[in-house]
Design a protein around this motif. Sequence first.
Motif, mmCIF file in Angstrom:
data_model
loop_
_atom_site.group_PDB
_atom_site.id
_atom_site.type_symbol
_atom_site.label_atom_id
_atom_site.label_comp_id
_atom_site.label_asym_id
_atom_site.label_seq_id
_atom_site.Cartn_x
_atom_site.Cartn_y
_atom_site.Cartn_z
ATOM 1 N N ARG A 30 0.836 -1.216 0.000
ATOM 2 C CA ARG A 30 0.000 0.000 0.000
ATOM 3 C C ARG A 30 0.864 1.257 0.000
ATOM 4 O O ARG A 30 0.655 2.183 -0.791
ATOM 5 N N ASP A 31 1.905 1.276 0.877
ATOM 6 C CA ASP A 31 2.730 2.481 0.986
ATOM 7 C C ASP A 31 3.424 2.794 -0.345
ATOM 8 O O ASP A 31 3.469 3.944 -0.790
ATOM 9 N N ALA A 32 3.941 1.733 -0.982
ATOM 10 C CA ALA A 32 4.682 1.968 -2.231
ATOM 11 C C ALA A 32 3.737 2.505 -3.301
ATOM 12 O O ALA A 32 4.082 3.411 -4.065
ATOM 13 N N ILE A 33 2.526 1.956 -3.340
ATOM 14 C CA ILE A 33 1.577 2.389 -4.369
ATOM 15 C C ILE A 33 1.126 3.832 -4.128
ATOM 16 O O ILE A 33 1.145 4.672 -5.035
ATOM 17 N N LEU A 34 0.803 4.130 -2.883
ATOM 18 C CA LEU A 34 0.364 5.501 -2.598
ATOM 19 C C LEU A 34 1.520 6.474 -2.785
ATOM 20 O O LEU A 34 1.342 7.583 -3.281
ATOM 21 N N GLY A 35 2.732 6.033 -2.430
ATOM 22 C CA GLY A 35 3.908 6.886 -2.630
ATOM 23 C C GLY A 35 4.093 7.187 -4.111
ATOM 24 O O GLY A 35 4.285 8.340 -4.513
ATOM 25 N N ALA A 36 3.967 6.146 -4.934
ATOM 26 C CA ALA A 36 4.127 6.345 -6.386
ATOM 27 C C ALA A 36 3.019 7.257 -6.914
ATOM 28 O O ALA A 36 3.238 8.102 -7.774
ATOM 29 N N ALA A 37 1.832 7.092 -6.350
ATOM 30 C CA ALA A 37 0.690 7.878 -6.836
ATOM 31 C C ALA A 37 0.912 9.369 -6.590
ATOM 32 O O ALA A 37 0.552 10.212 -7.413
ATOM 33 N N THR A 38 1.529 9.685 -5.468
ATOM 34 C CA THR A 38 1.693 11.130 -5.178
ATOM 35 C C THR A 38 2.826 11.725 -5.991
ATOM 36 O O THR A 38 2.836 12.901 -6.271
ATOM 37 N N SER A 39 3.796 10.904 -6.415
ATOM 38 C CA SER A 39 4.975 11.501 -7.073
ATOM 39 C C SER A 39 4.994 11.286 -8.579
ATOM 40 O O SER A 39 5.952 11.650 -9.252
ATOM 41 N N HIS A 40 3.952 10.657 -9.125
ATOM 42 C CA HIS A 40 3.955 10.426 -10.583
ATOM 43 C C HIS A 40 2.582 10.766 -11.137
ATOM 44 O O HIS A 40 1.597 10.819 -10.413
ATOM 45 N N THR A 41 2.515 10.943 -12.459
ATOM 46 C CA THR A 41 1.208 11.279 -13.043
ATOM 47 C C THR A 41 0.562 10.089 -13.729
ATOM 48 O O THR A 41 -0.573 10.169 -14.160
ATOM 49 N N LEU A 42 1.299 8.989 -13.887
ATOM 50 C CA LEU A 42 0.671 7.806 -14.489
ATOM 51 C C LEU A 42 1.198 6.561 -13.779
ATOM 52 O O LEU A 42 2.419 6.383 -13.657
ATOM 53 N N LEU A 43 0.286 5.788 -13.271
ATOM 54 C CA LEU A 43 0.641 4.481 -12.712
ATOM 55 C C LEU A 43 0.315 3.420 -13.755
ATOM 56 O O LEU A 43 -0.770 3.433 -14.352
ATOM 57 N N VAL A 44 1.268 2.503 -13.968
ATOM 58 C CA VAL A 44 1.041 1.396 -14.907
ATOM 59 C C VAL A 44 1.145 0.091 -14.128
ATOM 60 O O VAL A 44 2.093 -0.099 -13.353
ATOM 61 N N ALA B 215 -6.660 -4.990 -8.371
ATOM 62 C CA ALA B 215 -6.387 -4.813 -6.932
ATOM 63 C C ALA B 215 -5.846 -3.411 -6.666
ATOM 64 O O ALA B 215 -6.249 -2.736 -5.705
ATOM 65 N N VAL B 216 -4.942 -2.937 -7.551
ATOM 66 C CA VAL B 216 -4.383 -1.584 -7.386
ATOM 67 C C VAL B 216 -5.480 -0.540 -7.559
ATOM 68 O O VAL B 216 -5.610 0.400 -6.776
ATOM 69 N N ASN B 217 -6.330 -0.748 -8.560
ATOM 70 C CA ASN B 217 -7.442 0.200 -8.771
ATOM 71 C C ASN B 217 -8.337 0.268 -7.530
ATOM 72 O O ASN B 217 -8.745 1.344 -7.091
ATOM 73 N N GLU B 218 -8.620 -0.898 -6.956
ATOM 74 C CA GLU B 218 -9.469 -0.944 -5.767
ATOM 75 C C GLU B 218 -8.810 -0.178 -4.614
ATOM 76 O O GLU B 218 -9.447 0.593 -3.901
ATOM 77 N N LEU B 219 -7.501 -0.369 -4.466
ATOM 78 C CA LEU B 219 -6.776 0.314 -3.379
ATOM 79 C C LEU B 219 -6.858 1.819 -3.554
ATOM 80 O O LEU B 219 -7.182 2.571 -2.622
ATOM 81 N N LEU B 220 -6.612 2.282 -4.785
ATOM 82 C CA LEU B 220 -6.634 3.733 -5.038
ATOM 83 C C LEU B 220 -8.019 4.299 -4.753
ATOM 84 O O LEU B 220 -8.190 5.342 -4.125
ATOM 85 N N MET B 221 -9.048 3.541 -5.190
ATOM 86 C CA MET B 221 -10.421 3.990 -4.948
ATOM 87 C C MET B 221 -10.681 4.063 -3.445
ATOM 88 O O MET B 221 -11.205 5.030 -2.924
ATOM 89 N N ASP B 222 -10.274 2.990 -2.764
ATOM 90 C CA ASP B 222 -10.507 2.955 -1.308
ATOM 91 C C ASP B 222 -9.815 4.132 -0.614
ATOM 92 O O ASP B 222 -10.305 4.675 0.371
#
Length: 640
Positions: free
Chosen positions: A550-564, A578-585
């Motif tokens: 979770r931390d790595a994904i949220l960290g990437a989300a704040t510092s990048h404009t596109l998650l792949v 699963a990643v989409n669900e986490l971001l939504m949550d």
Amino acid sequence: MPKTFTDIPLTRPATPLLDSIHAPADLRRLAPHRLEQLVDELRAYLLFAVGRSGGHFGAGLGVVELTVALHYLFDTPHDRLVWDVGHQCYPHKILTGRREALTSIRQRHGLSGFPKRSESPYDTFGVGHSSTSVSAALGMALGARQGDKDRRTVAVIGDGAMTAGQAFEALSHAAHTRANLLVILNDNTMSIGHNVGGLANYFARIWASKTYIALREGGKKVLSAMPAAWDFVRRTEESMKNMVSPDMLFEAIGFNYIGPIDGHDLDELTATLENMRDLEGPQLLHVYTTKGKGFAPAEADPVGYHALNKIEPKAKVEVAKPAKAKGPKYQDVFGQWLCDMAERDPRVVGITPAMCEGSGMVAFRDRFPDRYHDVAICEQHAVTLGAGLACEGQKPVVAIYSTFLQRGYDQLIHDVALQDLDVTFGLDRAGIVGEDGATHGGVFDLAYLRTVPNMVIAAPSDENECRQLLYTAWLHQGPAAVRYPRGTGPGAIIEDNMTPLPLGKSRVLREGKGPVTILSFGALGEAAREAGEALDATVLDMRWVKPLDRDAILGAATSHTLLVTLEDHQRMGGAGSAVNELLMDEGVVMPVLNLALPDEFVHHGKREALLADHGLDAAGVERQIRDRLQRLDAALPNRA
Ligand SMILES: Cc1ncc(C[n+]2csc(CCOP(=O)(O)OP(=O)(O)O)c2C)c(N)n1
Ligand SMILES: CC(=O)[C@@H](O)[C@H](O)COP(=O)(O)O
Ligand SMILES: [Mg+2]
């Protein structure tokens, strides 16, 4: 007697009679005395064609006579012929108008390696997973009752396929319905030698009772000479059976059992099938065959010649061995890990549902026989057996292909996860498998496992990660699955030491300066890394699909404009979901690109080519990311 070959013909053999058979109707016009020649020509062509294409080998050789006899005596495709597993169907395909196409088998846009309804009307039922033929044929027989009452229905099922529960469910129901159904048990137990389970021993016992065969021989000769006396002789036969094989399993279920007869003796086959063809009610004909019949090396090594690698003209005959691999196959990484664990910990138990060789468990079987269980083609039992072992404090490892675990899904939920039992699943053949095609695709396991509470799921990116994550999953107290693909990895150095990795934590493959982070799940890590280099993207090897980092994904989300996200799995329900669900949550709204397989079946071909077809190779990943960035620029012109 059929001809026996010692070499694979590298040039097409002369097959003048076979060349005149464009459909079974042509075959049925032949005089009976021509059939032996056809059998020899069919076998010669089969050797040549599979030598050219590679593919399943021994099973088809073992049913050449049976295939000829069935298409000769039954009005196919009006009469329905259903093959079990289907890996033995190459002679069937040759006789049903696909002779010249056979060299394309299992290749992209070529013939399927299994019967496939969309490929031919003679392929009455799509197979690949075993033990479905009797159920399907019974359905067809009952369907015929409602319509075409003179239609005959035949299922051909092997001794291995007969060990699966579904086969007995179907036999039992067939007996109950008294359907007009002929089940042919193609029993090559004696040639295989190591099939497991009471059934294999049962067949061997019948085969061994020469008395039974001698009596049968006599009985059958009387039968064929005196059809009118069928009932009288039949009563004699009943007492004969009870005399020699009281525990006639199939009679007890409610089938009229005939056999065993020699499945390579064309006269015996045709005479017996002619006698049985129009019998009312459920019939079972037990035939003995030799897997690899007619090719001496395959007769000597039926397991090794289960499949054959494509033979390059100058190369000698090879059993299905990989071309020069970068490193060990993942199955062998697993097998070595399992042996190393068994040395360390007496609680390790290895379970395979009839895929010892494919799962890399030969060494474990030979070194730890009392902790090794090949349960036959019984995936449901394999899973619950593991659960039972875990109840007693063992640390069972179920080695199972992703596609075959689908057979044990309820057992995984109900018997393992719900009770939070400590079972580890080595999920081989995860992702696109290649030549076996859609029936064997390991592309649903993340979707079907993620949703199960208590499960943890790892997806290693290379051979060493596979070893370390297997170790970590095994240490984990509770149900754990590690998924890895068919074949070899990128050739990583494999550390002997085993180090537990932090659960749910990823690792950085490269730090990039660009606007993209690639979250790579599993064996496509190399493609992610290469695309990351080209795009100067950050690349994370996620290691775990559940729990997510979770931390790595949220960290990437704040510092990048596109998650792949990148995975060798269906898009729907996979790691990207699963990643989409986490971001939504977490209430994070941002552009995400899920690179995975579309909502369609991936058919046969080379794994690498199929991955590229679906944009899951490095070039495809880079291309799709660039496309998405351009669309973002167009949509958000002032995007930083
Ligand atoms: C559900 C399922 N589990 C495992 C397999 C892998 N598999 C393919 S062929 C085979 C052995 C089949 O034995 P048998 O029916 O006796 O056929 P033979 O190869 O001897 O001709 C197995 C286990 C499968 N196809 N389906
Ligand atoms: C027919 C069948 O189901 C098996 O023979 C399967 O094709 C084996 O697959 P691998 O070649 O990946 O072990
Ligand atoms: Mg068999």
